[in-house]
Scaffold this active site. Structure first.
Site, PDB file in Angstrom:
ATOM      1  N   GLY A 191      25.590  12.696 -28.457  1.00  0.00           N
ATOM      2  CA  GLY A 191      25.091  13.400 -27.277  1.00  0.00           C
ATOM      3  C   GLY A 191      25.582  12.746 -26.001  1.00  0.00           C
ATOM      4  CB  ALA A 192      26.275   9.218 -25.151  1.00  0.00           C
ATOM      5  N   GLY A 238       0.844  -1.197   0.000  1.00  0.00           N
ATOM      6  CA  GLY A 238       0.000   0.000   0.000  1.00  0.00           C
ATOM      7  C   GLY A 238       0.873   1.238   0.000  1.00  0.00           C
ATOM      8  N   GLY A 239       0.306   2.303   0.544  1.00  0.00           N
ATOM      9  CA  GLY A 239       1.028   3.577   0.579  1.00  0.00           C
ATOM     10  C   GLY A 239       2.311   3.508   1.375  1.00  0.00           C
TER      11      GLY A 239
HETATM   12  C1  HXC Z   1      -3.601  -4.434  12.325  1.00  0.00           C
HETATM   13  C2  HXC Z   1      -2.598  -6.317  11.544  1.00  0.00           C
HETATM   14  C3  HXC Z   1      -2.385  -5.690  10.304  1.00  0.00           C
HETATM   15  C4  HXC Z   1      -2.830  -4.363  10.136  1.00  0.00           C
HETATM   16  C5  HXC Z   1      -1.577  -7.675  10.199  1.00  0.00           C
HETATM   17  N1  HXC Z   1      -2.096  -7.541  11.432  1.00  0.00           N
HETATM   18  N2  HXC Z   1      -1.758  -6.575   9.490  1.00  0.00           N
HETATM   19  N3  HXC Z   1      -3.207  -5.692  12.543  1.00  0.00           N
HETATM   20  N4  HXC Z   1      -3.441  -3.767  11.193  1.00  0.00           N
HETATM   21  N5  HXC Z   1      -2.632  -3.721   9.008  1.00  0.00           N
HETATM   22  C6  HXC Z   1      -2.072  -8.520  12.493  1.00  0.00           C
HETATM   23  C7  HXC Z   1      -2.949  -9.743  12.223  1.00  0.00           C
HETATM   24  O1  HXC Z   1      -4.258  -9.495  12.615  1.00  0.00           O
HETATM   25  C8  HXC Z   1      -2.269 -10.795  13.055  1.00  0.00           C
HETATM   26  O2  HXC Z   1      -2.672 -10.613  14.381  1.00  0.00           O
HETATM   27  C9  HXC Z   1      -0.816 -10.416  12.990  1.00  0.00           C
HETATM   28  O3  HXC Z   1      -0.774  -9.051  12.592  1.00  0.00           O
HETATM   29  C10 HXC Z   1      -0.052 -11.220  11.966  1.00  0.00           C
HETATM   30  O4  HXC Z   1      -0.757 -11.214  10.754  1.00  0.00           O
HETATM   31  P1  HXC Z   1      -0.980 -12.525   9.903  1.00  0.00           P
HETATM   32  O5  HXC Z   1      -2.001 -12.191   8.873  1.00  0.00           O
HETATM   33  O6  HXC Z   1      -1.267 -13.674  10.802  1.00  0.00           O
HETATM   34  O7  HXC Z   1       0.442 -12.739   9.267  1.00  0.00           O
HETATM   35  P2  HXC Z   1       0.815 -13.262   7.823  1.00  0.00           P
HETATM   36  O8  HXC Z   1       0.039 -14.482   7.491  1.00  0.00           O
HETATM   37  O9  HXC Z   1       2.300 -13.364   7.806  1.00  0.00           O
HETATM   38  O10 HXC Z   1       0.355 -12.136   6.808  1.00  0.00           O
HETATM   39  C11 HXC Z   1       0.975 -10.858   6.855  1.00  0.00           C
HETATM   40  C12 HXC Z   1       0.172  -9.852   5.982  1.00  0.00           C
HETATM   41  C13 HXC Z   1      -1.296  -9.888   6.371  1.00  0.00           C
HETATM   42  C14 HXC Z   1       0.374 -10.258   4.499  1.00  0.00           C
HETATM   43  C15 HXC Z   1       0.817  -8.507   6.185  1.00  0.00           C
HETATM   44  O11 HXC Z   1      -1.415  -9.761   7.799  1.00  0.00           O
HETATM   45  C16 HXC Z   1      -2.080  -8.798   5.740  1.00  0.00           C
HETATM   46  O12 HXC Z   1      -2.469  -8.907   4.575  1.00  0.00           O
HETATM   47  N6  HXC Z   1      -2.357  -7.752   6.520  1.00  0.00           N
HETATM   48  C17 HXC Z   1      -3.162  -6.654   6.075  1.00  0.00           C
HETATM   49  C18 HXC Z   1      -2.406  -5.821   5.137  1.00  0.00           C
HETATM   50  C19 HXC Z   1      -3.165  -4.589   4.758  1.00  0.00           C
HETATM   51  O13 HXC Z   1      -4.144  -4.679   3.972  1.00  0.00           O
HETATM   52  N7  HXC Z   1      -2.795  -3.451   5.362  1.00  0.00           N
HETATM   53  C20 HXC Z   1      -3.397  -2.234   5.098  1.00  0.00           C
HETATM   54  C21 HXC Z   1      -2.787  -1.773   3.793  1.00  0.00           C
HETATM   55  S1  HXC Z   1      -3.272  -0.185   3.398  1.00  0.00           S
HETATM   56  P3  HXC Z   1      -2.662 -11.796  15.449  1.00  0.00           P
HETATM   57  O14 HXC Z   1      -3.331 -11.219  16.654  1.00  0.00           O
HETATM   58  O15 HXC Z   1      -3.436 -12.925  14.820  1.00  0.00           O
HETATM   59  O16 HXC Z   1      -1.248 -12.159  15.698  1.00  0.00           O
HETATM   60  C22 HXC Z   1      -2.064   0.703   4.062  1.00  0.00           C
HETATM   61  C23 HXC Z   1      -2.231   2.105   3.764  1.00  0.00           C
HETATM   62  C24 HXC Z   1      -1.006   2.853   4.077  1.00  0.00           C
HETATM   63  O17 HXC Z   1      -1.192   0.270   4.687  1.00  0.00           O
HETATM   64  C25 HXC Z   1      -1.233   4.177   3.493  1.00  0.00           C
HETATM   65  C26 HXC Z   1      -0.114   5.087   3.699  1.00  0.00           C
HETATM   66  C27 HXC Z   1      -0.370   6.351   2.979  1.00  0.00           C
END
Ligand code: HXC
Length: 559
Positions: free
Chosen positions: A449-450, A174-175
């Site tokens: 040019g290079a 993401g961002g």
């Molecule tokens: C809160 C989160 C989290 C998040 C993971 N966890 N991502 N908690 N916010 N963004 C937590 C899970 O609930 C889990 O908690 C623990 O972290 C580990 O995650 P798992 O899914 O079990 O791990 P894994 O299988 O290794 O997968 C990792 C992952 C996946 C690929 C990162 O967790 C995932 O897809 N997370 C969401 C990613 C996402 O969509 N983020 C938002 C993106 S938008 P427990 O309690 O079970 O241990 C963004 C915008 C930024 O980031 C913008 C900036 C401008």
């Protein structure tokens, strides 16, 4: 017996500290290790000089009361921050802890990162971010997005002020990718780290493409196809040791001069091999990296973990080549030597070479055309890669050393339609605006040019020399003869012979370095074997160089 409050206080502190070190708890620590990943603090210990890490904000917690977060207060809130030393020099570091809410970024987590960044700026020291995060803390919503923006702003304002280095040790999506993208160097780990704006499932929905995590945003993809990352490392340990190595070449901040790290290599070392390294046939390729390695310092490899890794590599290579690659290692006393050349973006646009090296201990940025890859032509990727590297060096007072053998810019619709004009101009702009000491060695071709673009005298290079076989001309003799003598050749009795005669005539006049030398466009024609000595003398001469550009708000590089 009354209890001693002082002992109790101490115990509370120690308990809290132990609690903080546990992050998301034993189960999640095991899960992290089972994935072959290190913990946030373990990474920091490998990165910094032993015993130098000073942690801060260990007791920071999030302030959220939504979705049950109030019942999950974890000390440190998913990021370990502080300062330490690399090779004895101060650095600031943040390391995201995946065991705490997947390393996701909350308001408090962002504040901790901003705090170390602010400290790094205040003290003029590099900041190194070890990223391992699921992105925005979903439960905190927009507050988390605000936290990201606070970091992005600092990344931008500190660009060119202090070096910023990012290592992606896990997911970065993401961002969130835009913080590393603004920093100066990105390290990734094969099969362990991923960077993308949207993951495979979103890609499938929107573009109907089926792609794996690794193919979409793995280290190999970003080091070969996109050029987003500068280093694709085999594992975390190698990644952290490479960061340590990189830091030795760069100053602490924009005000500091380029580092000088003394070594035993003879500054006057002549390399006879260079006199015959260019093939007699000027259309044949050769490896410019061999030239770079013969010219720059040989030095003792670093002490510590890094040494162990490199020694293993050197031994493996020596075994493969059937010779002893690590001189003097047998008696265990003499140091193992290696070239000081440290390449960046090795796998991306290999027709241009970028990297750091030392000449008589002075840290320099090397930019070179690579005749063994697409004849060293400048295409879009090479121009952009070169331009960003030149700008980094110029921002941080690192002298530029160019090895030039370039047939020109890449022709064709693919390049033109993607803007080779604008992209090539980036490299020209970067060299032209640079005010650090600028040195150029033309080893063979400098066409069209290079020639102007590759750090020519006309765009303020300080020391330009050519090897005796250099060809400094508008184009190669064949193309030139075909254009300017077209009528004569066409009407000749034997057009083939006429062309050959005219090519020879053109070669005599322009396919040499002396037309340029006669005008002072190069400062000297040198024996290839004396390249090292000449460059080192020029570098020492240029130590007091002062040059500035006209006053302005900022330039407008063709983006
Ligand atoms: C809160 C989160 C989290 C998040 C993971 N966890 N991502 N908690 N916010 N963004 C937590 C899970 O609930 C889990 O908690 C623990 O972290 C580990 O995650 P798992 O899914 O079990 O791990 P894994 O299988 O290794 O997968 C990792 C992952 C996946 C690929 C990162 O967790 C995932 O897809 N997370 C969401 C990613 C996402 O969509 N983020 C938002 C993106 S938008 P427990 O309690 O079970 O241990 C963004 C915008 C930024 O980031 C913008 C900036 C401008």
């Amino acid at each position: 017996m009354a209890s001693d409050k002082r002992i109790e206080d101490l115990q509370i502190l120690l308990t809290k500290r132990a609690q903080a070190k546990l992050g998301g708890g034993e189960k999640r620590i095991k899960a992290q290790h089972d994935k072959g990943k290190l913990l946030a603090r373990e990474r920091i210990y490998l990165l910094l000089d032993p015993g130098t890490f000073e942690e801060m904000d260990e007791f920071v917690t999030h302030r959220s009361h939504d979705f049950g977060l109030e019942k999950q207060i974890i000390l440190g809130d998913g990021v370990v921050t502080g300062s330490g030393r690399i090779d004895g020099r101060l650095v600031f570091v943040f390391s995201q802890d995946f065991t705490v809410f997947g390393g996701s970024l909350s308001e408090a987590h962002a504040e901790k990162i901003c705090k170390v960044m602010d400290m790094a700026e205040k003290l003029g020291a590099p900041v190194i971010g070890l990223n391992d995060s699921g992105g925005a803390r979903i439960q905190e919503g927009v507050v988390s997005l605000g936290g990201y923006a606070d970091i992005f702003l600092r990344n931008t304002l500190m660009s060119g002020v202090i070096p910023q280095i990012s290592a992606i040790m896990g997911p970065c999506a993401g961002g969130a990718v835009y913080s590393p993208a603004i920093t100066d160097f990105i390290f990734m780990i094969k099969k362990k780290s991923h960077m993308f704006v949207t993951g495979p499932s979103v890609v499938k929905t929107v573009t109907h493409e089926e792609v794996t995590f690794e193919d979409l945003g793995g280290a190999v993809t970003h080091s070969t196809k996109s050029g987003v990352t500068h280093f694709a490392c085999d594992d975390e340990k190698q990644c952290l040791q490479y960061i340590r190595k990189l830091v030795t070449y760069i100053p602490q901040n924009w005000k500091e001069k380029t580092p000088v790290k003394h070594n035993m290599d003879d500054p006057e070392r002549a390399e006879e091999e260079l006199n015959t390294i260019i093939p007699a046939d000027n259309t044949r390729p050769y490896d410019m990296k061999k030239i770079i390695r013969l010219v720059v310092d040989m030095e003792e490899i670093q002490v510590g973990e890094y040494e162990i890794e490199i020694e293993k590599d050197a031994k493996k290579k020596a075994k493969k080549n059937g010779k002893d690659g690590d001189k003097g290692k047998d008696n265990g006393k003499e140091p193992t030597m290696e070239s000081s050349f440290f390449e960046t973006q090795e796998l991306f646009a290999p027709n241009i070479i970028t990297g750091f090296a030392r000449l008589d201990g002075i840290s320099v940025g090397v930019i070179a055309n690579q005749p063994s890859k697409m004849a060293g032509v400048l295409d879009i990727d090479a121009s952009v890669k070169g331009a960003r590297f030149v700008r980094f060096c110029d921002a941080f007072n690192i002298p530029l050393v160019v090895f030039e053998d370039v047939p020109g810019f890449m022709p064709g619709t693919f390049q033109e339609w993607r803007g080779i004009i604008k992209q090539g101009a980036k490299l020209l702009y970067a060299f032209a605006e640079a005010t650090v000491p600028k040195l150029t060695v033309i080893t063979r071709k400098a066409y069209g040019g290079a020639y102007d673009v590759m750090n020519s005298k006309h765009i303020r290079a300080d020391y330009n020399v050519a090897w005796p076989g250099a060809e400094i001309a508008v184009m190669g003799p064949n193309g030139a003869a075909e254009i300017i003598f077209k009528k004569e050749i066409d009407s000749a009795k034997d057009p083939k012979k006429a062309l050959a005669d005219k090519v020879e005539e053109f070669k005599k006049k322009f396919a040499n370095p002396y037309a340029a030398a006669a005008r002072g466009y190069i400062d000297d024609v040198i024996e290839p074997s004396e390249t090292r000595a000449k460059l080192i003398r020029a570098l020492w001469m240029l130590q007091t160089k002062e040059q500035s550009n006209p006053k302005k708000r900022h330039g407008n590089i063709p983006l």
